[in-house]
Design an enzyme around this catalytic site. Structure first.
Site, PDB file in Angstrom:
ATOM      1  N   TYR A  26       0.955  -1.501  -0.015  1.00  0.00           N
ATOM      2  CA  TYR A  26       0.461   0.257  -0.506  1.00  0.00           C
ATOM      3  C   TYR A  26       1.159   0.939  -0.239  1.00  0.00           C
ATOM      4  CZ  TYR A  26      -3.848   2.539   1.203  1.00  0.00           C
ATOM      5  OH  TYR A  26      -5.093   3.400   1.001  1.00  0.00           O
ATOM      6  N   TYR A  40      -5.532   5.588  -7.097  1.00  0.00           N
ATOM      7  CA  TYR A  40      -5.819   5.724  -5.709  1.00  0.00           C
ATOM      8  C   TYR A  40      -7.240   5.267  -5.706  1.00  0.00           C
ATOM      9  CZ  TYR A  40      -6.463   7.147  -0.781  1.00  0.00           C
ATOM     10  OH  TYR A  40      -6.152   6.640   0.454  1.00  0.00           O
TER      11      TYR A  40
END
Lengths: 318, 391, 143
Positions: free
Chosen positions: B293, B343
């Site tokens: 991440y 994102y």
């Protein structure tokens, strides 16, 4: 307004065209470094042509100059304007407008032209006339007239330094002046406040009163921040608080560059601070350049009114 | 298929607070009083609790209840949606967690000022002062308002502690952008990016500059998960979840866990990693590629440490040796990551991790990917999973 | 001695953008700017006087806006440039707590005389356009 009334005001105001507001008046002070320095500091203007004599001596000009935008400054009337301005053609013209109900005033345009650069030691003479008055206009602000003053600036040798044209709208304010109509927009932004609930209201109220408190368990004396209803060490719900001395040391920090939020003052540095009492605390670091802030730096906090609505601890280098 | 949960979870304690029309205390206070009463009834201590289940409508964050009670680490927290219909759902969550070993002792709670506070009859209106809103209140007045600023605070201290420099942040930013430049789906597709552009970009919150920050995107991502039996009949080769874990560590806040003895770390991810490895029977040496991440470049580095690819403070050297590249030790964020693909809150990362195991990434490494790691965001309670080829 | 670069007329083209400047409008800037330009009208240093004319707080005087516009232009051009004129239209007031972003672009250039027109706009983040206009200056032939 009837045509007769329009004729009445226009016959009065147009008589002012060409009248002298200021006869040629030399400035009380010659162009000087002290006033230039103050101006440049406040404008944030680092132009070396204004104050750096060594640089200027070797520059194409050979000497320092006055900032061109200061041309009108040298002849300003001074602090006595707070007690009212002297009577002259402009104040008389304004009185005529006011008498006819054109009480609104709004500067709309200003144009300065510069014909030569002037230097410390020179003296600027200002002469101002009422140059023109427009026909009657309907504007977003209301019905009115634009009048324009023309100032001419000369130096001590009689050479023309520049001119300034300043245009002003005198108008009949509408029923709802825009300042009232847009009242919601007129709030000056302040910092975003914390919501206040049972578990933190007491802390923020103490902050409003100029104190930073640290919650303390009554049973095992453990300090805790941020406040919460139960002690994580002994599960007691009994607590009191101590006042922090606001002595601290920076554990980490960041300067917030983007986005800039209305109501906050930039540069803006936030830091995690270990207070002398042992708890960690987040606050701003001020009183030094952001580049001077570092981990391990000793800081001292002070409660300050940071805007109209907000009291906050602010930390300075100790 | 019948869930095998019989006799695997048992209720051992109960507790109530006083019932009233005006409690005079916060909802959080009610929650911790009720939970403490139940713990006492069972003869347990707060640190015995490692799981929590409540309503999504409940205003009391699990981490706030945990901190207030002194519970310490949580390894299970599940919320059930849809108002009053959630009551038995919370018990279901707790039972499932226990049956699967996600947690040992789970507390179900619900606490509300339903009369003096936000009344149901009032509808969704008015100010609600939740523990979460109060939490943000410790930072908002100072202007510490954005994810970048919170991550910057951790990064500054972590770089100070470890001596890791911006060279390492750049390597994360650059490696993912090289991948993104080769991915037609990526925002950075076809774009050059070099150190000069990285260094010249505007400062966001020091030390984070523009290219240390992820994209802001519109879009969606999804994965379909099913049983191994069903998966065998489908068109694509199956990618199994070999281990999955979540964790909120001691003294946790959302993005602002500044109150730990040493806050430049992500202990929640360390615990999740340890548990995923244990569940899967795998070790760090078995991981061939990863999707880590990457809302911000430094958080990739911290996760490499938390998952054991290198020790604390060693991730800078690890990445500077080229580990994240296709021919490196751990090809990472081969889709371009959230720094340069898009994102989508990490779900596009699960898509890419699945591709890596299938062998279909646009930047597929030459070596065989038997096991791919995929992780969740950090600074918050987090987790991760190891995916692998189905037997 | 510090070196200062001045753009030459060869280094500039129509369409060139000036780097933006963010200026925090503080009470200090408003009051001290008025003082530095010897503009003692009470609306620029007395909040009560400003409120009496319908604004929430002291507001920036014109000579300060002029000064900031000139500074913006010469920060870009460098110190050997000679400012020839500043022509500005006034918009919404600048009030403490606002942030004004100043932007600009080269709109005309005479390569022979070195005379450059810069279109400059200062917008605050609450009320929008505060000042908009043209700064003219001449750039040297060579540095």
């Amino acid at each position: 307004m009837t045509t007769d009334e329009q004729k009445a005001i226009e016959s009065e105001i147009y008589a002012f065209i060409g009248q002298e507001v200021y006869p040629p008046t030399p400035a009380a002070d010659d162009i000087n470094e002290a006033m230039i320095r103050q101006w440049a500091e406040i404008m944030g203007d680092n132009n070396p042509a204004y104050l750096d004599k060594d640089w200027a001596a070797k520059s194409i000009r050979g000497t320092t100059i006055s900032p061109p935008a200061m041309m009108y400054v040298w002849g300003q009337e001074g602090f006595q304007v707070t007690k009212g301005r002297a009577l002259n053609a402009m104040s008389n013209l304004v009185s005529v407008f006011d008498k006819h109900g054109y009480t609104g005033v709004l500067g709309t345009n200003v144009k300065q032209e510069y014909f030569k650069e002037v230097n410390p030691g020179d003296n600027v003479t200002i002469e101002m006339i009422i140059d023109n008055i427009s026909e009657r206009k309907t504007t977003g602000r209301g019905t009115g007239y634009f009048f324009e003053t023309l100032s001419t600036f000369t130096d001590q040798r009689g050479e023309k330094v520049g001119t300034q044209r300043f245009k002003v709208l005198k108008f009949i304010p509408q029923e709802q002046p825009s300042a009232v109509a847009t009242e919601d927009k007129l709030d000056v932004p302040t910092r975003i406040a914390s919501p206040r609930g049972h578990d933190n209201k007491w802390w923020w109220e103490a902050c409003d009163d100029g104190k930073v408190l640290i919650q303390r368990c009554k049973s095992c004396q453990t300090l805790r921040h941020p406040p919460r209803p139960m002690c994580g060490e002994c599960q007691s719900m009994e607590w009191d608080s101590i006042e922090s001395t606001l002595d601290g040391e920076i554990l980490s920090h960041t300067e917030i560059h983007h986005p800039k939020i209305p109501g906050y003052q930039y540069p803006l540095v936030c830091a995690v601070i270990k207070l002398a009492e042992g708890t960690n605390f987040v606050a701003n670091i001020i009183g030094c350049s952001p580049s001077e802030v570092h981990i391990g730096m000793k800081v001292k906090g002070v409660l300050e009114q940071v805007d109209e609505k907000t009291m906050l601890p602010q930390f300075y280098p100790a | 298929m019948i869930a095998n949960v019989k006799d695997k979870a048992v209720i051992v304690g109960i507790g109530n607070t006083t019932f009233s029309k005006d409690s005079g205390v916060s909802e959080l206070s009610l929650a911790v009083q009720a939970v403490k009463a139940a713990i006492d009834d069972a003869g347990l201590k707060p640190s015995d609790i490692d799981g929590m289940a409540t309503f999504t409508m409940d205003n009391n964050d699990e981490i706030e209840v945990a901190r207030a009670l002194g519970v310490g680490e949580l390894t299970f927290y599940g919320r059930s949606h849809y108002g009053g219909g959630a009551a038995t759902s919370c018990l279901h969550q707790a039972t499932m967690a226990i049956a699967t070993g996600m947690a040992e002792t789970v507390v179900v709670y619900r606490a509300l000022n339903g009369r003096s506070g936000h009344r149901f009859s009032g509808g969704v209106a008015g100010d609600i002062t939740t523990a979460d809103a109060i939490h943000w209140g410790w930072y908002m007045p100072y202007g510490l308002l954005t994810p970048a600023s919170w991550v910057a605070m951790f990064t500054q201290r972590w770089m100070h502690n470890t001596g890791v420099s911006k060279d390492a942040l750049f390597e994360v930013a650059h490696s993912t952008r090289v991948y993104g430049a080769n991915n037609p789906a990526a925002f950075f597709y076809g774009r050059n990016f070099d150190r000069a552009e990285y260094d010249a970009a505007r400062m966001i919150a020091d030390p984070l500059q523009l290219f240390d920050c992820c994209q802001e995107s519109d879009g969606g991502s999804a994965v379909i998960v099913t049983t191994p039996e069903r998966a065998r009949d489908l068109k694509q080769p199956g990618v199994s979840v070999l281990g999955v874990a979540q964790c909120a560590a001691d003294n946790q806040e959302q993005m602002t866990s500044f109150y730990r003895e040493e806050f430049a770390g992500i202990p929640e991810m360390e615990t999740a990693a340890k548990n995923v490895y244990a569940m899967s029977g795998l070790s760090v040496d078995d991981i061939d590629a990863a999707v880590i991440y990457d809302a911000f470049s430094p958080i990739v580095l911290w996760q490499l440490e938390a998952w054991g690819f290198c020790g604390y403070g060693e991730s800078g050297d690890f990445v500077k040796d080229g580990a994240l590249r296709t021919d490196g030790r751990l090809p990472t964020n081969t889709h371009g990551g959230q720094l340069s693909e898009a994102y989508i809150h990490g779900v596009n990362g699960i898509v890419e991790a699945t591709r890596l195991v299938r062998g279909t990434s646009v930047n597929q490494p030459a070596k065989t990917v038997n096991h791919a790691l995929v992780t969740s965001g950090v600074g918050i309670p987090t987790g991760g999973a190891i995916l692998g080829k189905m037997d | 001695m510090k070196e200062y670069k001045t753009l030459t007329r060869a280094e500039v083209a129509v369409g060139d953008k000036l780097p933006n400047a963010d200026i925090d409008i503080t009470t200090g800037l408003v009051v001290c700017g008025a003082l530095a330009t010897r503009d003692f009208e009470p609306v620029h240093h007395s909040k009560a006087a400003a409120q009496a004319v319908g604004l929430p707080d002291v507001f920036m005087n014109i000579l300060t806006s002029q000064g900031l516009m000139t500074r913006f232009a010469t920060d870009w051009s460098g110190p050997d440039a000679v400012v020839k004129s500043v022509d500005l239209r006034l918009g919404a007031p600048n009030i403490p707590g606002m942030l004004m972003t100043v932007s600009g672009e080269v709109t005309a250039l005479d390569k022979d005389s070195g005379l450059v027109d810069l279109a400059v706009t200062g917008e605050n983040n609450i009320w929008g356009m505060h000042m908009q206009g043209t700064v003219q200056l001449t750039l040297p032939k060579e540095s």
